[in-house]
Design a protein around this motif. Structure first.
Motif, PDB file in Angstrom:
ATOM      1  N   THR A 306     -62.201 -38.234  23.479  1.00  0.00           N
ATOM      2  CA  THR A 306     -62.113 -36.752  22.869  1.00  0.00           C
ATOM      3  C   THR A 306     -62.734 -35.829  23.676  1.00  0.00           C
ATOM      4  OG1 THR A 306     -61.766 -37.543  20.600  1.00  0.00           O
ATOM      5  CG2 THR A 306     -62.487 -35.218  20.888  1.00  0.00           C
ATOM      6  N   ARG A 307     -62.263 -34.541  24.112  1.00  0.00           N
ATOM      7  CA  ARG A 307     -62.756 -33.621  24.987  1.00  0.00           C
ATOM      8  C   ARG A 307     -63.787 -32.626  24.380  1.00  0.00           C
ATOM      9  NH1 ARG A 307     -57.295 -33.294  28.793  1.00  0.00           N
ATOM     10  NH2 ARG A 307     -57.140 -35.628  28.838  1.00  0.00           N
ATOM     11  N   TRP A 308     -64.166 -31.703  24.991  1.00  0.00           N
ATOM     12  CA  TRP A 308     -65.217 -30.887  24.196  1.00  0.00           C
ATOM     13  C   TRP A 308     -64.268 -29.937  23.435  1.00  0.00           C
ATOM     14  CZ3 TRP A 308     -70.204 -31.282  23.619  1.00  0.00           C
ATOM     15  CH2 TRP A 308     -71.132 -30.319  23.054  1.00  0.00           C
ATOM     16  N   THR A 345     -71.655 -36.167  32.343  1.00  0.00           N
ATOM     17  CA  THR A 345     -70.840 -35.811  33.092  1.00  0.00           C
ATOM     18  C   THR A 345     -69.574 -35.343  32.573  1.00  0.00           C
ATOM     19  OG1 THR A 345     -72.071 -36.962  35.048  1.00  0.00           O
ATOM     20  CG2 THR A 345     -70.060 -35.740  35.419  1.00  0.00           C
ATOM     21  N   ARG A 346     -69.091 -36.328  31.896  1.00  0.00           N
ATOM     22  CA  ARG A 346     -67.557 -35.920  31.134  1.00  0.00           C
ATOM     23  C   ARG A 346     -67.503 -34.869  30.363  1.00  0.00           C
ATOM     24  NH1 ARG A 346     -67.178 -40.495  28.704  1.00  0.00           N
ATOM     25  NH2 ARG A 346     -67.155 -39.505  26.503  1.00  0.00           N
ATOM     26  N   LEU A 347     -68.411 -34.573  29.592  1.00  0.00           N
ATOM     27  CA  LEU A 347     -68.549 -33.535  28.724  1.00  0.00           C
ATOM     28  C   LEU A 347     -68.672 -32.105  29.227  1.00  0.00           C
ATOM     29  CD1 LEU A 347     -70.389 -35.062  25.550  1.00  0.00           C
ATOM     30  CD2 LEU A 347     -67.939 -34.952  25.970  1.00  0.00           C
ATOM     31  N   ALA A 348     -68.917 -32.011  30.475  1.00  0.00           N
ATOM     32  CA  ALA A 348     -69.054 -30.661  31.353  1.00  0.00           C
ATOM     33  C   ALA A 348     -67.832 -30.629  32.031  1.00  0.00           C
ATOM     34  CB  ALA A 348     -70.309 -30.671  32.040  1.00  0.00           C
ATOM     35  N   LEU A 349     -66.731 -31.502  32.085  1.00  0.00           N
ATOM     36  CA  LEU A 349     -65.598 -31.222  32.748  1.00  0.00           C
ATOM     37  C   LEU A 349     -64.697 -30.347  31.951  1.00  0.00           C
ATOM     38  CD1 LEU A 349     -64.700 -34.848  33.775  1.00  0.00           C
ATOM     39  CD2 LEU A 349     -65.621 -32.914  35.316  1.00  0.00           C
ATOM     40  N   ASP A 350     -64.041 -29.691  32.585  1.00  0.00           N
ATOM     41  CA  ASP A 350     -63.006 -28.553  32.024  1.00  0.00           C
ATOM     42  C   ASP A 350     -61.816 -29.233  31.102  1.00  0.00           C
ATOM     43  OD1 ASP A 350     -61.013 -27.093  31.158  1.00  0.00           O
ATOM     44  OD2 ASP A 350     -60.746 -25.951  33.325  1.00  0.00           O
ATOM     45  N   PRO A 351     -62.027 -29.291  29.678  1.00  0.00           N
ATOM     46  CA  PRO A 351     -61.076 -30.221  29.044  1.00  0.00           C
ATOM     47  C   PRO A 351     -59.651 -29.843  29.220  1.00  0.00           C
ATOM     48  CG  PRO A 351     -62.309 -28.408  27.597  1.00  0.00           C
ATOM     49  CD  PRO A 351     -62.915 -28.297  28.985  1.00  0.00           C
ATOM     50  N   SER A 352     -59.206 -28.819  29.856  1.00  0.00           N
ATOM     51  CA  SER A 352     -57.998 -28.406  29.834  1.00  0.00           C
ATOM     52  C   SER A 352     -57.343 -29.175  31.218  1.00  0.00           C
ATOM     53  CB  SER A 352     -57.519 -27.061  30.021  1.00  0.00           C
ATOM     54  OG  SER A 352     -58.188 -26.524  31.184  1.00  0.00           O
ATOM     55  N   ARG A 380     -76.593 -34.921  25.029  1.00  0.00           N
ATOM     56  CA  ARG A 380     -77.811 -35.193  23.771  1.00  0.00           C
ATOM     57  C   ARG A 380     -77.252 -34.445  22.480  1.00  0.00           C
ATOM     58  NH1 ARG A 380     -83.270 -34.688  25.705  1.00  0.00           N
ATOM     59  NH2 ARG A 380     -83.809 -33.462  23.996  1.00  0.00           N
ATOM     60  N   GLY A 381     -76.374 -33.462  22.579  1.00  0.00           N
ATOM     61  CA  GLY A 381     -75.773 -33.037  21.097  1.00  0.00           C
ATOM     62  C   GLY A 381     -74.804 -34.094  20.776  1.00  0.00           C
ATOM     63  N   ALA A 382     -73.996 -34.586  21.490  1.00  0.00           N
ATOM     64  CA  ALA A 382     -72.853 -35.491  21.075  1.00  0.00           C
ATOM     65  C   ALA A 382     -73.461 -36.913  20.675  1.00  0.00           C
ATOM     66  CB  ALA A 382     -72.041 -35.779  22.557  1.00  0.00           C
TER      67      ALA A 382
END
Ligand code: NOJ
Length: 554
Positions: A306-308, A345-352, A380-382
């Motif tokens: 699941t993306r951001w 790293t993944r959660l900072a990628l552009d979700p689109s 950390r949040g996730a």
């Protein structure tokens, strides 16, 4: 010591456990050869007990030519000398149990290594033999059998079939390998194969292990006739529930195999577990793997990928709880593993634009480079959200340090067959497999006694070293430790789940066992609701919850 008594049905340890994945070659190296090993792991287990996890899962350490980092097994009941000996494994198991940690072992039943005796015998005996019937050999198509039996592609790229050569040098039959050509698929319609795996399960269960993580648990049964099927771009762009039926993944034939395994596990005391790596969607389909007479857990990949996007996170949590609870199984939660871009790293990628949710989709991550600080905040949040969810959670070594993906590995150092099978188009999984940093000032950052590491450690890994975080308020390590302690204290793993009303969609808010959890996925701080802050992924002293932060409040 762990409790040896069988728990009441409905209260088994695996329903709420936090399970830490050890990737043996990258965890700790005891002999300085640059590859992690079993004595290295055993020596570091006290650190995991201190962290507060309940169990460890060891990725494969069995005998293997290591063409796919051990997921190509040549002897299921022996230890690869690269990692040590069976005596080392026994010592590790004792050490873990002494510390109250359970041990889950990886089992790779979809395929063996091409170097397994069974496959060598299959090649040696020729078409029509009993030995060949253990694997998926077929004649080729075309006038001279020069074309593969169908159009299936390997998960690692390229064709899923390789042609054999007869002893006299002429071209022979083809064999199926859903992964690398060094990983021939078994034919699970063959009773002989089933019987051998029952023996393998017994071998490890008799040793006292606590369960298995089952590799490619969605792949063992192939559709009769092996019809053509291609996962092209259009396939990936179609919603999971609308995709055409896959003839090699997710077929119903797998379930009778796991029913037999479950019946075997039920004869052992101590709540042994089977966890499915069943990469099938939607979640209602995955839940079939964990019906009461099959496995106990399945990795929640829809959650991992699941993306951001707050709406998507809301939905996948709802869907997970509904799907797994409908069959009486706990949901699992996972954000990182050895096949995926690390979530910091993944959660900072552009979700689109991101394609980092399937093995051959992971292209270069260099342009533009994901922002490390932003990735860490989000991770950390996730994780703070994930560890508050009821069910069982899987952690991947290094995430408790906030470790990012190693992005700039030189091409010549890359090892993942995906990189080589796609001619470098897909970067594959080396970036999440780099040896982890323990001590900032030691050779190989404390991974082992020498400077050698089988993949190079990027310079920035130094600052994530465990010793720099131990006892440091606000460090990611201390955050995880606190989360795990409180999760146990408040029984969140066996708790309940209820969304709290009155928040915008970007703020996920729910209650579990009297604790309220808030996760701010917006770009700006939001006011933090009243109450005692038990733990937070960022500084909340000002009374607001910063962007990307999560907090638990009583
Ligand atoms: C899934 C494993 O997690 C991955 O690392 C491996 O390459 C494939 N299965 C094939 O065994």
């Amino acid at each position: 010591m762990r409790d040896e008594t069988t728990t009441q049905p409905g209260h088994e340890w695996w329903r709420s456990a936090v399970i830490y994945q050890i990737y043996p070659r990258s965890f700790a190296d005891s002999n300085g050869d640059g590859i992690g090993d079993l004595p290295g792991i055993a020596g570091r287990l006290p650190k995991l007990a201190e962290l507060g996890v309940d169990a460890v899962w060891l990725s494969p350490f069995q005998k293997s030519p290591q063409k796919d980092a051990g997921y190509d097994v040549s002897d299921y009941c022996d230890v690869d000398p690269l990692f040590g000996t069976m005596a080392d494994f026994d010592a590790l198991l004792d050490e873990a149990h002494g510390l109250g940690l359970r041990v889950i072992v990886d089992l790779v039943p979809n395929h063996s290594s091409e170097e397994h005796e069974w496959f060598k015998a299959a090649l040696a005996t020729g078409p029509g033999s009993e030995e060949r019937a253990r694997y998926m050999f077929r004649d080729g198509k075309g006038a001279n059998g020069e074309l593969p039996p169908n159009n299936w592609e390997s998960v690692f790229g390229g064709p899923a079939w390789t042609r054999t050569t007869n002893p006299d040098g002429t071209p022979g039959q083809w064999y199926l390998h859903l992964f690398d050509s060094s990983q021939p698929d078994f034919d699970w319609t063959n009773r002989w194969v089933r019987d051998r795996f029952i023996e393998i399960l017994k071998f490890w269960l008799d040793k006292g292990i606590d369960g298995f993580r089952v590799d490619v648990a969605h792949g063992l049964a192939k559709k009769a006739g092996l019809p053509d099927f291609l996962r092209d771009e259009a396939y990936w762009l179609t919603k999971p529930e609308d995709r055409p039926e896959n003839p090699y993944f997710g077929n119903d034939g797998v379930h009778e195999i796991y029913r037999e395994w479950r019946a075997l596990l039920n004869t052992y005391a101590g709540d042994r577990v089977l966890c499915a790596e069943a990469f099938v969607e939607p979640l209602t389909k995955m839940a079939k793997w964990v019906r009461p007479d099959e496995m106990m857990q399945a990795f929640n990949f829809p959650y991992l990928v699941t993306r951001w996007v707050p709406e998507k996170l809301h939905k996948v949590i709802d869907d997970s709880l509904a799907a797994f609870h409908a069959v009486g199984a706990p949901s699992t939660w996972v954000l990182s593993n050895h096949d995926q871009v690390r979530h910091a790293t993944r959660l900072a990628l552009d979700p689109s634009t991101m394609t980092a949710d399937r093995i051959t989709g992971v292209g270069p991550l260099t342009e533009p480079k994901p922002d490390r600080a932003e990735g860490l905040r989000r991770a950390r949040g996730a994780s703070t959200l994930m560890l508050a969810l009821p069910g069982s959670a899987y952690l991947y070594q290094g995430e408790e340090l906030g470790l990012p993906e190693a992005i700039d590995i030189p091409d010549a150092d890359r090892q993942d067959p995906t990189f080589w099978r796609t001619n470098g188009e897909s970067y594959g999984r080396d970036g999440c497999r780099v040896p982890i940093p323990w001590e900032a000032e030691k050779p190989s950052l404390g991974f082992g006694p020498s400077d050698q590491t089988w993949l190079p450690q990027p310079a920035e890994y130094r600052e994530y070293s465990r010793d720099l975080q131990e006892g440091v308020d606000g460090s990611t390590l201390e955050l995880y430790r606190t989360l795990l302690r409180l999760r146990h204290e408040f029984g969140l793993g066996t708790g309940s789940f209820e969304w709290l009303p009155g928040f915008p969609i970007e703020v996920l808010a729910f209650a579990n066992n009297g604790i309220r959890i808030y996760f701010n996925m917006s770009d700006a701080p939001v006011p933090l609701p009243e109450g005692e802050v038990l733990v937070a992924s960022a500084d909340v002293a000002s009374g607001s919850l910063p962007a990307a932060a999560a907090a638990w409040i009583r």
